[in-house]
Design an enzyme around this catalytic site. Structure first.
Site, PDB file in Angstrom:
ATOM      1  N   ILE A 161       0.851  -1.205   0.000  1.00  0.00           N
ATOM      2  CA  ILE A 161       0.000   0.000   0.000  1.00  0.00           C
ATOM      3  C   ILE A 161       0.884   1.252   0.000  1.00  0.00           C
ATOM      4  CG2 ILE A 161      -1.677   1.331   1.353  1.00  0.00           C
ATOM      5  CD1 ILE A 161      -2.808  -1.150  -0.071  1.00  0.00           C
ATOM      6  N   ASP A 176      11.261   3.320   5.068  1.00  0.00           N
ATOM      7  CA  ASP A 176      11.030   1.922   5.458  1.00  0.00           C
ATOM      8  C   ASP A 176      12.209   1.461   6.306  1.00  0.00           C
ATOM      9  OD1 ASP A 176       8.986  -0.388   4.084  1.00  0.00           O
ATOM     10  OD2 ASP A 176      10.719  -1.115   5.222  1.00  0.00           O
ATOM     11  N   THR A 202      -0.750  -4.273  10.122  1.00  0.00           N
ATOM     12  CA  THR A 202      -1.337  -4.537  11.444  1.00  0.00           C
ATOM     13  C   THR A 202      -1.810  -5.995  11.453  1.00  0.00           C
ATOM     14  OG1 THR A 202      -3.420  -3.743  10.554  1.00  0.00           O
ATOM     15  CG2 THR A 202      -2.133  -2.188  11.866  1.00  0.00           C
ATOM     16  N   THR A 233      -5.013  -0.606   8.640  1.00  0.00           N
ATOM     17  CA  THR A 233      -6.299  -1.105   9.149  1.00  0.00           C
ATOM     18  C   THR A 233      -6.172  -1.348  10.649  1.00  0.00           C
ATOM     19  OG1 THR A 233      -6.692  -2.172   7.020  1.00  0.00           O
ATOM     20  CG2 THR A 233      -8.006  -2.944   8.889  1.00  0.00           C
ATOM     21  N   LYS A 274     -13.942   0.798   7.361  1.00  0.00           N
ATOM     22  CA  LYS A 274     -12.966  -0.095   6.706  1.00  0.00           C
ATOM     23  C   LYS A 274     -13.203  -1.527   7.144  1.00  0.00           C
ATOM     24  CE  LYS A 274      -9.426  -1.983   4.858  1.00  0.00           C
ATOM     25  NZ  LYS A 274      -9.367  -2.228   3.401  1.00  0.00           N
ATOM     26  N   ASN A 287     -14.841  -5.191   5.069  1.00  0.00           N
ATOM     27  CA  ASN A 287     -14.247  -6.533   4.984  1.00  0.00           C
ATOM     28  C   ASN A 287     -15.081  -7.577   5.721  1.00  0.00           C
ATOM     29  OD1 ASN A 287     -12.277  -5.647   3.300  1.00  0.00           O
ATOM     30  ND2 ASN A 287     -10.624  -5.676   4.803  1.00  0.00           N
ATOM     31  N   CYS A 342      -6.333  -9.675   5.144  1.00  0.00           N
ATOM     32  CA  CYS A 342      -7.360  -8.651   5.394  1.00  0.00           C
ATOM     33  C   CYS A 342      -8.674  -9.296   5.808  1.00  0.00           C
ATOM     34  CB  CYS A 342      -7.575  -7.836   4.130  1.00  0.00           C
ATOM     35  SG  CYS A 342      -6.055  -7.393   3.334  1.00  0.00           S
ATOM     36  N   ARG A 353      -0.245 -15.455   2.543  1.00  0.00           N
ATOM     37  CA  ARG A 353      -0.665 -15.173   3.930  1.00  0.00           C
ATOM     38  C   ARG A 353      -2.057 -15.719   4.212  1.00  0.00           C
ATOM     39  NH1 ARG A 353       1.048  -8.878   4.211  1.00  0.00           N
ATOM     40  NH2 ARG A 353       0.506  -9.046   2.007  1.00  0.00           N
TER      41      ARG A 353
HETATM   42  N1  SAJ Z   1     -12.968 -15.440  -1.704  1.00  0.00           N
HETATM   43  C1  SAJ Z   1     -13.887 -16.466  -1.863  1.00  0.00           C
HETATM   44  N2  SAJ Z   1     -15.047 -16.214  -2.535  1.00  0.00           N
HETATM   45  C2  SAJ Z   1     -15.314 -14.977  -3.071  1.00  0.00           C
HETATM   46  C3  SAJ Z   1     -14.367 -13.944  -2.890  1.00  0.00           C
HETATM   47  C4  SAJ Z   1     -13.193 -14.193  -2.206  1.00  0.00           C
HETATM   48  O1  SAJ Z   1     -13.678 -17.589  -1.405  1.00  0.00           O
HETATM   49  O2  SAJ Z   1     -16.365 -14.818  -3.693  1.00  0.00           O
HETATM   50  C5  SAJ Z   1     -11.728 -15.686  -0.958  1.00  0.00           C
HETATM   51  C6  SAJ Z   1     -10.477 -15.488  -1.801  1.00  0.00           C
HETATM   52  O3  SAJ Z   1     -10.147 -16.682  -2.488  1.00  0.00           O
HETATM   53  C7  SAJ Z   1      -9.457 -15.140  -0.725  1.00  0.00           C
HETATM   54  C8  SAJ Z   1     -10.271 -14.376   0.296  1.00  0.00           C
HETATM   55  O4  SAJ Z   1     -11.628 -14.721   0.082  1.00  0.00           O
HETATM   56  O5  SAJ Z   1      -8.933 -16.316  -0.139  1.00  0.00           O
HETATM   57  C9  SAJ Z   1     -10.103 -12.849   0.218  1.00  0.00           C
HETATM   58  O6  SAJ Z   1     -10.064 -12.478  -1.128  1.00  0.00           O
HETATM   59  P1  SAJ Z   1     -10.795 -11.110  -1.632  1.00  0.00           P
HETATM   60  O7  SAJ Z   1     -10.618 -11.042  -3.099  1.00  0.00           O
HETATM   61  O8  SAJ Z   1     -12.150 -11.078  -1.113  1.00  0.00           O
HETATM   62  O9  SAJ Z   1     -10.097  -9.914  -0.885  1.00  0.00           O
HETATM   63  P2  SAJ Z   1      -8.620  -9.366  -0.633  1.00  0.00           P
HETATM   64  O10 SAJ Z   1      -8.251  -9.806   0.726  1.00  0.00           O
HETATM   65  O11 SAJ Z   1      -7.670  -9.661  -1.736  1.00  0.00           O
HETATM   66  O12 SAJ Z   1      -8.974  -7.774  -0.648  1.00  0.00           O
HETATM   67  C10 SAJ Z   1      -9.955  -7.325   0.263  1.00  0.00           C
HETATM   68  C11 SAJ Z   1     -10.845  -6.333  -0.484  1.00  0.00           C
HETATM   69  N3  SAJ Z   1     -11.956  -5.969   0.369  1.00  0.00           N
HETATM   70  C12 SAJ Z   1     -13.216  -6.024  -0.142  1.00  0.00           C
HETATM   71  O13 SAJ Z   1     -13.450  -6.414  -1.269  1.00  0.00           O
HETATM   72  C13 SAJ Z   1     -14.317  -5.547   0.764  1.00  0.00           C
HETATM   73  C14 SAJ Z   1     -10.052  -5.091  -0.816  1.00  0.00           C
HETATM   74  O14 SAJ Z   1     -10.906  -4.088  -1.365  1.00  0.00           O
HETATM   75  C15 SAJ Z   1      -9.402  -4.544   0.447  1.00  0.00           C
HETATM   76  O15 SAJ Z   1      -8.641  -3.376   0.176  1.00  0.00           O
HETATM   77  C16 SAJ Z   1      -8.490  -5.609   1.028  1.00  0.00           C
HETATM   78  O16 SAJ Z   1      -9.307  -6.729   1.389  1.00  0.00           O
HETATM   79  C17 SAJ Z   1      -7.824  -5.041   2.255  1.00  0.00           C
HETATM   80  O17 SAJ Z   1      -6.587  -4.788   2.137  1.00  0.00           O
HETATM   81  O18 SAJ Z   1      -8.511  -4.794   3.235  1.00  0.00           O
END
Ligand code: SAJ
Length: 430
Positions: free
Chosen positions: A14, A33, A85, A119, A204, A208, A258, A321
């Protein structure tokens, strides 16, 4: 009028794009950093964060001379904290936030603006960061501005989303929020909405938690679809035709640093949050469910070998992670299964994996655990020549099942009890 000077603390996935964007939009930026490897990589024009298009914008920013990197803070108008965090159990580990706040405190002067992007649990900016900045002399809100501006970019699409997404900014005073809005407006093209510090922190986490709960619903529906003998993917496709329904994708679990952890930061003493805690339990139960189904598929096979495709926490990512794939792999290994792993995106030093041919050679089951685009193009005919049993379990519903079935594979899907090409005996299908 000289350009605003910004210090960004933390040059990770980020902080680095944030620092580069500020530099490319008329600001003087110092990226700070503590990791000497990060600094030396950046100084030689290498970007230690694997993210689409990030290398280009960081190199451009460094070439303009408006982005410098260092391990030392300097005086500035704005200080932006972008440090991790991680979760410690169900609590946020705030050590990096504390040390980042302490590192900028000596440079905060009248009129400075400090912004937290990390976060954090609600009230952290006010109760943890503010005292470290004030340290008995200046007062936040009176002498300097304090704001919270969470990121919401999707890894894999950061460079685009960091510009286009709407942003939420919370300020200890409306003036603080406005000051933060002023500097982010230099590159953010999305709308910027202002509120107070704690509301912004809460928003935020709520974003999530919303996603985690909805993924849990999809996973629970997948289990029920298996029990009712229907195909969840057909059911979701039909349900999502409803104008106000958007069921997400079932999978082998929820990873990443996240979604898998942030919902815990929302919890408050004596407040029951059954949806959030139940969703976490449902999603954390997925790797076990996938492992049990896989064990069922190789039951009775002498010294079974499973070729796991994907160790990343999600498709087209190189991050492991909290990866649910790794939890499935470890559960199968504990059950005595020989599990080979293949993941073309995850660096070997992050998680050692095998090459494609080595992983599939002699395998009794091909288990897809991450929906990398590459897997859609794996040639089933090549795989058919190398495996011991032509069995595919696609837990991400991400390859062409008919194509694999026509090459003789028995194809199992998550969220469906229907099997393509089921062999009566389930014996070796070479
Ligand atoms: N996953 C599923 N089914 C889905 C969507 C995701 O099983 O339909 C799984 C993914 O495979 C993964 C996990 O959930 O293991 C998380 O993946 P993700 O694509 O939902 O999210 P991140 O962690 O890559 O990014 C999220 C995003 N938050 C939201 O969409 C509300 C992103 O916008 C945030 O900035 C990020 O968390 C963060 O840094 O908080």
């Amino acid at each position: 009028m000289s350009a605003p000077k910004i210090v960004v603390i933390g040059l990770g996935y980020i902080g680095l794009p944030t620092a580069a964007m500020f530099a490319l939009h008329g600001n003087e930026v110092l990226g700070v950093d503590i990791d000497p490897e990060t600094l030396s990589a950046l100084r030689s024009g290498n970007v230690p964060v694997r993210e689409k298009d990030l290398t280009a914008i960081v190199r451009d920013a460094l070439a303009t001379g408006r982005l410098r990197v260092s391990d030392r803070v300097e005086r500035a108008d704005y200080f932006i904290l972008c440090v991790p965090t991680p979760a410690k159990g169900q609590n946020a580990d705030l050590r990096a936030v504390r040390s980042a706040a302490k590192s900028v405190a000596p440079y905060v002067k009248k009129g400075s603006t400090v912004i937290v992007e990390s976060t954090v649990p609600p009230r952290t900016t006010d109760l943890v960061v503010r005292p470290l900045l004030e340290n008995g002399r200046l007062r936040a809100g009176r002498d300097f501005h304090l704001a919270y501006c969470p990121e919401r970019v999707m890894p894999g699409n950061i460079v685009r989303e960091i510009v286009e997404n709407d942003r939420i900014i919370g300020g200890i005073t409306p003036q603080a929020a406005a000051k933060a809005q002023q500097i982010y407006s230099s590159f953010v093209r999305g709308n910027i909405f202002l509120t107070d510090l704690t509301t912004a922190e809460f928003v935020k986490l709520a974003e999530n938690a919303f996603r985690d709960v909805n993924i849990a619903l999809a996973n629970e529906l997948a289990n029920l679809a298996e029990a009712h003998g229907i195909d969840i993917w057909e059911a979701i496709g039909l349900a999502n035709r409803h104008p106000r329904v958007n069921i997400l994708r079932p999978g082998p679990g929820v990873g990443g640093h996240c979604i898998a952890v942030d919902p815990w930061f929302l919890l408050a003493p004596k407040v029951e949050a059954r949806m959030i805690t139940s969703a976490r339990a449902v999603n954390d139960g997925r790797p076990g469910h996938v492992a049990r189904r896989t064990l069922g598929l190789v039951k009775g096979v002498q010294h079974p070998k499973v070729a796991a495709f994907g160790v990343a926490y999600k498709g087209n990512a190189d991050d492991v992670r909290e990866s649910p794939a790794i939890r499935v792999i470890e559960t199968l290994r504990k059950a005595g299964v020989d599990v080979a792993t293949y993941d073309p995106l995850v660096p070997q030093d992050l998680y050692p994996t095998q090459g494609l041919e080595e992983a599939i050679s002699g395998a009794d089951c091909l288990l897809i655990l991450a929906d990398h685009r590459d897997f859609f193009y794996v040639d089933p005919s090549l795989v058919a020549r190398k495996v011991r049993r032509k069995l595919l379990f696609d837990t991400r519903h991400c390859v062409d099942h008919r194509k694999w079935a026509t090459r003789g594979f028995e194809v199992h899907d998550l969220g469906s009890s229907r099997v393509l090409n089921r062999r009566a005996s389930g014996s070796t299908v070479r």
